[in-house]
Design a protein around this motif. Structure first.
Motif, PDB file in Angstrom:
ATOM      1  N   PRO A 137       0.773  -1.241   0.000  1.00 44.62           N
ATOM      2  CA  PRO A 137       0.000   0.000   0.000  1.00 44.62           C
ATOM      3  C   PRO A 137       0.805   1.292   0.000  1.00 44.62           C
ATOM      4  O   PRO A 137       0.232   2.364  -0.130  1.00 44.62           O
ATOM      5  N   HIS A 138       2.110   1.208   0.111  1.00 44.24           N
ATOM      6  CA  HIS A 138       2.928   2.421   0.177  1.00 44.24           C
ATOM      7  C   HIS A 138       4.013   2.354  -0.897  1.00 44.24           C
ATOM      8  O   HIS A 138       4.768   1.388  -0.959  1.00 44.24           O
ATOM      9  N   LEU A 139       4.070   3.380  -1.727  1.00 42.16           N
ATOM     10  CA  LEU A 139       5.088   3.453  -2.779  1.00 42.16           C
ATOM     11  C   LEU A 139       5.925   4.695  -2.556  1.00 42.16           C
ATOM     12  O   LEU A 139       5.388   5.792  -2.387  1.00 42.16           O
ATOM     13  N   ILE A 140       7.222   4.512  -2.549  1.00 39.76           N
ATOM     14  CA  ILE A 140       8.154   5.615  -2.394  1.00 39.76           C
ATOM     15  C   ILE A 140       8.978   5.691  -3.662  1.00 39.76           C
ATOM     16  O   ILE A 140       9.624   4.719  -4.054  1.00 39.76           O
ATOM     17  N   THR A 141       8.929   6.831  -4.331  1.00 36.04           N
ATOM     18  CA  THR A 141       9.720   7.034  -5.535  1.00 36.04           C
ATOM     19  C   THR A 141      10.909   7.909  -5.166  1.00 36.04           C
ATOM     20  O   THR A 141      10.734   8.973  -4.571  1.00 36.04           O
ATOM     21  N   ILE A 142      12.096   7.437  -5.504  1.00 37.98           N
ATOM     22  CA  ILE A 142      13.294   8.233  -5.243  1.00 37.98           C
ATOM     23  C   ILE A 142      13.920   8.617  -6.573  1.00 37.98           C
ATOM     24  O   ILE A 142      13.916   7.834  -7.516  1.00 37.98           O
ATOM     25  N   GLU A 143      14.418   9.841  -6.637  1.00 36.83           N
ATOM     26  CA  GLU A 143      14.964  10.345  -7.897  1.00 36.83           C
ATOM     27  C   GLU A 143      16.197  11.192  -7.604  1.00 36.83           C
ATOM     28  O   GLU A 143      16.201  12.011  -6.699  1.00 36.83           O
ATOM     29  N   GLY A 144      17.225  10.968  -8.403  1.00 37.65           N
ATOM     30  CA  GLY A 144      18.443  11.740  -8.237  1.00 37.65           C
ATOM     31  C   GLY A 144      19.586  11.100  -8.987  1.00 37.65           C
ATOM     32  O   GLY A 144      19.390  10.159  -9.762  1.00 37.65           O
ATOM     33  N   PRO A 145      20.796  11.627  -8.762  1.00 41.03           N
ATOM     34  CA  PRO A 145      21.967  11.035  -9.416  1.00 41.03           C
ATOM     35  C   PRO A 145      22.113   9.562  -9.045  1.00 41.03           C
ATOM     36  O   PRO A 145      21.922   9.183  -7.887  1.00 41.03           O
ATOM     37  N   ALA A 146      22.400   8.750 -10.022  1.00 43.78           N
ATOM     38  CA  ALA A 146      22.467   7.299  -9.824  1.00 43.78           C
ATOM     39  C   ALA A 146      23.414   6.911  -8.700  1.00 43.78           C
ATOM     40  O   ALA A 146      23.115   6.003  -7.924  1.00 43.78           O
ATOM     41  N   GLU A 147      24.536   7.616  -8.578  1.00 40.22           N
ATOM     42  CA  GLU A 147      25.496   7.257  -7.530  1.00 40.22           C
ATOM     43  C   GLU A 147      24.904   7.496  -6.131  1.00 40.22           C
ATOM     44  O   GLU A 147      25.150   6.725  -5.209  1.00 40.22           O
ATOM     45  N   LYS A 148      24.090   8.542  -5.968  1.00 40.33           N
ATOM     46  CA  LYS A 148      23.432   8.786  -4.681  1.00 40.33           C
ATOM     47  C   LYS A 148      22.381   7.722  -4.406  1.00 40.33           C
ATOM     48  O   LYS A 148      22.237   7.254  -3.280  1.00 40.33           O
ATOM     49  N   LEU A 149      21.625   7.350  -5.441  1.00 39.51           N
ATOM     50  CA  LEU A 149      20.614   6.307  -5.265  1.00 39.51           C
ATOM     51  C   LEU A 149      21.259   4.994  -4.858  1.00 39.51           C
ATOM     52  O   LEU A 149      20.733   4.277  -4.009  1.00 39.51           O
ATOM     53  N   ALA A 150      22.393   4.675  -5.463  1.00 36.49           N
ATOM     54  CA  ALA A 150      23.110   3.440  -5.124  1.00 36.49           C
ATOM     55  C   ALA A 150      23.483   3.438  -3.643  1.00 36.49           C
ATOM     56  O   ALA A 150      23.288   2.440  -2.946  1.00 36.49           O
ATOM     57  N   ALA A 151      23.996   4.562  -3.161  1.00 36.54           N
ATOM     58  CA  ALA A 151      24.398   4.652  -1.752  1.00 36.54           C
ATOM     59  C   ALA A 151      23.193   4.520  -0.824  1.00 36.54           C
ATOM     60  O   ALA A 151      23.252   3.818   0.191  1.00 36.54           O
ATOM     61  N   VAL A 152      22.084   5.183  -1.163  1.00 30.27           N
ATOM     62  CA  VAL A 152      20.881   5.127  -0.331  1.00 30.27           C
ATOM     63  C   VAL A 152      20.310   3.709  -0.289  1.00 30.27           C
ATOM     64  O   VAL A 152      19.979   3.197   0.779  1.00 30.27           O
ATOM     65  N   ILE A 153      20.205   3.063  -1.439  1.00 28.85           N
ATOM     66  CA  ILE A 153      19.649   1.694  -1.497  1.00 28.85           C
ATOM     67  C   ILE A 153      20.522   0.734  -0.704  1.00 28.85           C
ATOM     68  O   ILE A 153      20.025  -0.085   0.071  1.00 28.85           O
ATOM     69  N   ASP A 154      21.830   0.839  -0.879  1.00 31.30           N
ATOM     70  CA  ASP A 154      22.743  -0.038  -0.146  1.00 31.30           C
ATOM     71  C   ASP A 154      22.605   0.190   1.356  1.00 31.30           C
ATOM     72  O   ASP A 154      22.573  -0.766   2.143  1.00 31.30           O
ATOM     73  N   ASP A 155      22.490   1.448   1.755  1.00 30.41           N
ATOM     74  CA  ASP A 155      22.333   1.793   3.162  1.00 30.41           C
ATOM     75  C   ASP A 155      21.031   1.220   3.728  1.00 30.41           C
ATOM     76  O   ASP A 155      21.013   0.668   4.827  1.00 30.41           O
ATOM     77  N   LEU A 156      19.937   1.333   2.963  1.00 32.43           N
ATOM     78  CA  LEU A 156      18.647   0.797   3.413  1.00 32.43           C
ATOM     79  C   LEU A 156      18.715  -0.715   3.600  1.00 32.43           C
ATOM     80  O   LEU A 156      18.224  -1.255   4.584  1.00 32.43           O
ATOM     81  N   TYR A 157      19.329  -1.424   2.650  1.00 30.81           N
ATOM     82  CA  TYR A 157      19.412  -2.884   2.734  1.00 30.81           C
ATOM     83  C   TYR A 157      20.285  -3.341   3.892  1.00 30.81           C
ATOM     84  O   TYR A 157      20.093  -4.412   4.433  1.00 30.81           O
ATOM     85  N   ASN A 158      21.255  -2.527   4.240  1.00 28.40           N
ATOM     86  CA  ASN A 158      22.174  -2.920   5.316  1.00 28.40           C
ATOM     87  C   ASN A 158      21.727  -2.443   6.690  1.00 28.40           C
ATOM     88  O   ASN A 158      22.427  -2.663   7.667  1.00 28.40           O
TER      89      ASN A 158
END
Length: 103
Positions: free
Chosen positions: A14-35
Motif C-alpha cells: 500500500p505504500h510506494l516511495i519514488t526516489i529520484e536523483g543522481p544514480a550514484e546517490k541512489l546506489a548509496a541510499v539503497i545499499d544503506d537501506l538494505y544494510n
C-alpha cells in the motif's frame, strides 16, 4: 501432476516511495537501506529483491555516476514507509511517497 488451480496470489503493497536523483546517490541510499537492521526486510522491497539482484543494481547505478534515475520502493506499513522517506531525504535525494487509502 499439474494442479487445476490457476489462482494467482499476490500481496498489495500500500505504500510506494519514488526516489529520484543522481544514480550514484541512489546506489548509496539503497545499499544503506538494505544494510540497516532496523528496517525489517520483509516489510519493504525494491524491484530487485534478492541480495545478488540488489548488488547488481547498486553496482550499475554507481557506474552510471551522475545520470538522473527514478526508482520505486514499496512498503507494507506506514511506519516503514516513513522511515525510508526520512532516510532518503536525509541523503538529500528527491522523494515522493504515495499511500493507498485505508479501508
Amino acid at each position: 501432476m499439474m494442479s487445476a488451480d490457476r489462482t494467482v496470489r499476490f500481496a498489495v503493497w500500500p505504500h510506494l516511495i519514488t526516489i529520484e536523483g543522481p544514480a550514484e546517490k541512489l546506489a548509496a541510499v539503497i545499499d544503506d537501506l538494505y544494510n540497516d537492521p532496523s528496517l525489517p526486510r520483509e516489510q519493504w522491497a525494491l524491484g530487485k529483491i534478492d541480495s545478488a539482484g540488489r548488488q547488481a543494481m547498486v553496482q550499475q547505478l554507481a557506474a552510471e555516476g551522475t545520470v538522473v534515475r527514478r526508482i520505486g520502493l514499496a512498503a507494507l506499513t506506514l511506519p516503514v514507509s516513513e522511515a525510508i522517506e526520512k532516510r532518503v531525504r536525509a541523503a538529500n535525494v528527491k522523494c515522493v511517497a504515495m499511500h493507498l487509502p485505508k479501508r
